[in-house]
Design a protein around this motif. Structure first.
Motif, PDB file in Angstrom:
ATOM      1  N   SER A  68      -2.965   0.854 -10.452  1.00 16.34           N
ATOM      2  CA  SER A  68      -3.364  -0.441 -10.218  1.00 16.34           C
ATOM      3  C   SER A  68      -2.693  -1.324  -9.392  1.00 16.34           C
ATOM      4  O   SER A  68      -3.062  -2.503  -8.752  1.00 16.34           O
ATOM      5  CB  SER A  68      -3.202  -1.162 -11.730  1.00 16.34           C
ATOM      6  OG  SER A  68      -1.716  -1.452 -11.850  1.00 16.34           O
ATOM      7  N   ILE A  69      -1.662  -0.608  -8.604  1.00 14.67           N
ATOM      8  CA  ILE A  69      -1.081  -1.670  -7.523  1.00 14.67           C
ATOM      9  C   ILE A  69      -1.546  -0.917  -5.916  1.00 14.67           C
ATOM     10  O   ILE A  69      -0.933  -1.194  -5.102  1.00 14.67           O
ATOM     11  CB  ILE A  69       0.558  -1.354  -7.629  1.00 14.67           C
ATOM     12  CG1 ILE A  69       0.997   0.217  -7.554  1.00 14.67           C
ATOM     13  CG2 ILE A  69       1.013  -2.206  -8.913  1.00 14.67           C
ATOM     14  CD1 ILE A  69       2.319   0.078  -7.417  1.00 14.67           C
ATOM     15  N   LEU A  70      -2.565  -0.094  -6.281  1.00 11.19           N
ATOM     16  CA  LEU A  70      -3.116   0.368  -4.685  1.00 11.19           C
ATOM     17  C   LEU A  70      -3.346  -0.671  -3.681  1.00 11.19           C
ATOM     18  O   LEU A  70      -3.073  -0.791  -2.727  1.00 11.19           O
ATOM     19  CB  LEU A  70      -4.302   1.367  -4.788  1.00 11.19           C
ATOM     20  CG  LEU A  70      -3.944   2.580  -5.015  1.00 11.19           C
ATOM     21  CD1 LEU A  70      -5.239   3.407  -5.557  1.00 11.19           C
ATOM     22  CD2 LEU A  70      -3.452   3.509  -4.067  1.00 11.19           C
ATOM     23  N   GLY A  71      -4.091  -1.747  -4.298  1.00 16.09           N
ATOM     24  CA  GLY A  71      -4.466  -2.981  -3.543  1.00 16.09           C
ATOM     25  C   GLY A  71      -3.123  -3.534  -3.008  1.00 16.09           C
ATOM     26  O   GLY A  71      -2.872  -4.132  -1.876  1.00 16.09           O
ATOM     27  N   ASP A  72      -2.189  -3.874  -3.703  1.00 18.28           N
ATOM     28  CA  ASP A  72      -0.835  -4.496  -3.407  1.00 18.28           C
ATOM     29  C   ASP A  72       0.051  -3.560  -2.385  1.00 18.28           C
ATOM     30  O   ASP A  72       0.437  -4.330  -1.593  1.00 18.28           O
ATOM     31  CB  ASP A  72       0.139  -4.683  -4.677  1.00 18.28           C
ATOM     32  CG  ASP A  72      -0.577  -5.588  -5.471  1.00 18.28           C
ATOM     33  OD1 ASP A  72      -1.295  -6.523  -5.263  1.00 18.28           O
ATOM     34  OD2 ASP A  72      -0.213  -5.302  -6.999  1.00 18.28           O
ATOM     35  N   ILE A  73      -0.050  -2.148  -2.465  1.00 20.54           N
ATOM     36  CA  ILE A  73       0.542  -1.563  -1.406  1.00 20.54           C
ATOM     37  C   ILE A  73      -0.115  -1.744  -0.174  1.00 20.54           C
ATOM     38  O   ILE A  73       0.384  -1.667   0.784  1.00 20.54           O
ATOM     39  CB  ILE A  73       0.470  -0.149  -1.831  1.00 20.54           C
ATOM     40  CG1 ILE A  73       1.392   0.081  -3.061  1.00 20.54           C
ATOM     41  CG2 ILE A  73       0.821   0.996  -0.703  1.00 20.54           C
ATOM     42  CD1 ILE A  73       1.380   1.506  -3.708  1.00 20.54           C
ATOM     43  N   GLU A  74      -1.647  -1.497  -0.340  1.00 19.52           N
ATOM     44  CA  GLU A  74      -2.403  -1.755   1.147  1.00 19.52           C
ATOM     45  C   GLU A  74      -2.059  -3.053   1.727  1.00 19.52           C
ATOM     46  O   GLU A  74      -2.029  -3.144   2.999  1.00 19.52           O
ATOM     47  CB  GLU A  74      -3.965  -1.751   0.499  1.00 19.52           C
ATOM     48  CG  GLU A  74      -4.674  -1.602   1.792  1.00 19.52           C
ATOM     49  CD  GLU A  74      -5.927  -1.361   1.436  1.00 19.52           C
ATOM     50  OE1 GLU A  74      -6.982  -1.274   2.422  1.00 19.52           O
ATOM     51  OE2 GLU A  74      -6.554  -1.338   0.223  1.00 19.52           O
ATOM     52  N   LYS A  75      -2.082  -4.333   0.976  1.00 18.82           N
ATOM     53  CA  LYS A  75      -1.572  -5.661   1.568  1.00 18.82           C
ATOM     54  C   LYS A  75      -0.355  -5.571   2.050  1.00 18.82           C
ATOM     55  O   LYS A  75       0.020  -6.044   3.036  1.00 18.82           O
ATOM     56  CB  LYS A  75      -1.707  -6.507   0.399  1.00 18.82           C
ATOM     57  CG  LYS A  75      -3.209  -6.983  -0.073  1.00 18.82           C
ATOM     58  CD  LYS A  75      -2.874  -7.983  -1.148  1.00 18.82           C
ATOM     59  CE  LYS A  75      -4.254  -8.283  -2.000  1.00 18.82           C
ATOM     60  NZ  LYS A  75      -4.133  -9.040  -3.220  1.00 18.82           N
ATOM     61  N   ALA A  76       0.681  -4.830   1.224  1.00 14.44           N
ATOM     62  CA  ALA A  76       1.911  -4.824   1.781  1.00 14.44           C
ATOM     63  C   ALA A  76       2.161  -4.145   3.301  1.00 14.44           C
ATOM     64  O   ALA A  76       2.918  -4.564   4.264  1.00 14.44           O
ATOM     65  CB  ALA A  76       3.159  -4.211   0.838  1.00 14.44           C
ATOM     66  N   ILE A  77       1.362  -3.049   3.364  1.00 15.56           N
ATOM     67  CA  ILE A  77       1.544  -2.484   4.562  1.00 15.56           C
ATOM     68  C   ILE A  77       0.725  -3.091   5.809  1.00 15.56           C
ATOM     69  O   ILE A  77       1.269  -3.130   6.778  1.00 15.56           O
ATOM     70  CB  ILE A  77       0.764  -0.939   4.326  1.00 15.56           C
ATOM     71  CG1 ILE A  77       1.795   0.089   3.547  1.00 15.56           C
ATOM     72  CG2 ILE A  77       0.476  -0.137   5.780  1.00 15.56           C
ATOM     73  CD1 ILE A  77       1.005   1.307   2.799  1.00 15.56           C
TER      74      ILE A  77
END
Length: 180
Positions: A68-77
């Motif tokens: 569920s945090i894939l999108g958050d990881i993508e945003k952070a990168i």
């Protein structure tokens, strides 16, 4: 003397950490060290929310333990300054590193050289502070004139050793970047 050597060692360690985050054409997970992800309301280092691996020379794969945090990881990168755009396939995030062109390699070599000079300045600052401390000790009568000269000579030898080490580290990183 021991305190001065520890400070010089810390300057060299900081240089090595900084240089590990400079991309040299190959994928290096260390460039993600400063990337943090918002996870349960707290900024969390990327390595603590999933597995970071290097399956190929120019690719990093991040597989989060919680999908569920894939999108958050993508945003952070994307928000970080690493300059690579993530590919999210719904299960993992892939970072593909393009080959470096000649101009970019020259810029990176300049950056490495600059960081090496900053480390040398830090080491020389430690030497200066140590010599000032030795002179205060001589003035206070804690050491003799000969003792002061010996300590200054020792601190100079220590400084020379760490400057040479910094030069070696910088040269290795430059060679890695220029490697085609």
């Amino acid at each position: 003397m021991k305190e001065s050597e520890n400070k010089m060692k810390k300057a060299v360690d900081a240089l090595e950490r900084n240089l590990s985050q400079i991309r040299a054409g190959r994928a290096n997970p260390a460039i993600l060290d400063r990337v943090t992800v918002e996870y349960y309301g707290a900024p969390t280092p990327l390595a603590q929310v999933g597995t970071v691996s290097v399956p190929e020379a120019r690719m990093i794969v991040i597989q989060p333990w919680d999908a569920s945090i894939l999108g958050d990881i993508e945003k952070a990168i994307n928000a970080s300054d690493i300059g690579i755009h993530p590919n999210n396939d719904g299960k993992v995030i892939r970072l593909n590193f393009p080959p470096l062109d000649g101009e970019r390699r020259k810029e990176l070599v300049k950056e490495v050289s600059k960081r090496g000079e900053e480390a040398k300045v830090a080491v020389r600052g430690v030497r200066r502070d140590s010599i000032e401390r030795f002179k205060k000790q001589k003035k206070a009568g804690e050491i003799t004139e000969d003792g002061l000269l010996d300590l200054e000579d020792d601190i100079q030898k220590l400084t020379d050793r760490y400057i040479k080490l910094i030069d070696t580290i910088v040269k290795e990183k430059e060679d890695e970047i220029l490697e085609v």
